[in-house]
Write an enzyme that holds these catalytic residues in place. Structure first.
Site: not given
Ligand code: DQA
Length: 146
Positions: A10-11, A18, A23, A74, A77, A80, A87, A98, A100-102, A107, A111
């Site tokens: 998501p997002n 964003r 990010y 990725n 959210a 978490h 599963d 897995e 993640h950008l951040s 953080r 997270r």
């Molecule tokens: C994220 C980190 C997550 O905590 C956050 O909810 C995201 C992006 C990242 O790529 O840093 O949506 O997955």
């Protein structure tokens, strides 16, 4: 040819707009373009999928069964919160990296925990868009047994 599924949660469709301080400025299309080029160099092919919906992400993971060799994800959210995504990865048993950008560990405390990490080959975070490229390289090396 190694077949990979790239999954964005998501997002992540809003990348570029964003919270750029967290990010970065690259869009999802920019990141996917880099991944396609990188995959070519590694003799791999990839399909990309993004959804804001947990069920659609679970469906995509299930659809990799018998079709793909590896998953680069990725989960956004849902990292978490989602036992369902965890599963699904465990159910298909396909090597998953897995990303993640951040740096999620730097953080907010909520997270710091990933439901995905325990079923992933490994996690790469904190390198911005480069986390995806590094994750792809790591996944392919793992699949090739390097
Ligand atoms: C994220 C980190 C997550 O905590 C956050 O909810 C995201 C992006 C990242 O790529 O840093 O949506 O997955």
């Amino acid at each position: 040819m190694i077949k990979l599924q790239v999954i964005h949660g998501p997002n992540l469709n809003l990348l570029g707009l964003r919270e750029p301080a967290i990010y970065g400025n690259q869009t999802l299309a920019d990141i996917e373009q880099t991944l396609v080029a990188e995959a070519e160099m590694l003799a791999a092919t990839l399909s990309c999928f993004q959804s804001n919906s947990e069920g659609a992400l679970v469906d995509c993971i299930q659809a990799t069964f018998g079709q793909k060799d590896g998953i680069l994800i990725n989960p956004g959210a849902y990292t978490h919160t989602s036992v369902a995504i965890r599963d699904a990865i465990a159910a298909v048993g396909i090597p998953t990296v897995e990303v993640h950008l951040s740096n999620i560990h730097q953080r907010e405390a909520f997270r710091h925990h990933s439901y995905i990490a325990a079923v992933a080959v490994g996690q790469i975070c904190g390198f911005g868009a480069d986390s995806y490229r590094l994750g792809l390289q790591a996944l392919v090396r793992h699949l090739k047994g390097c």
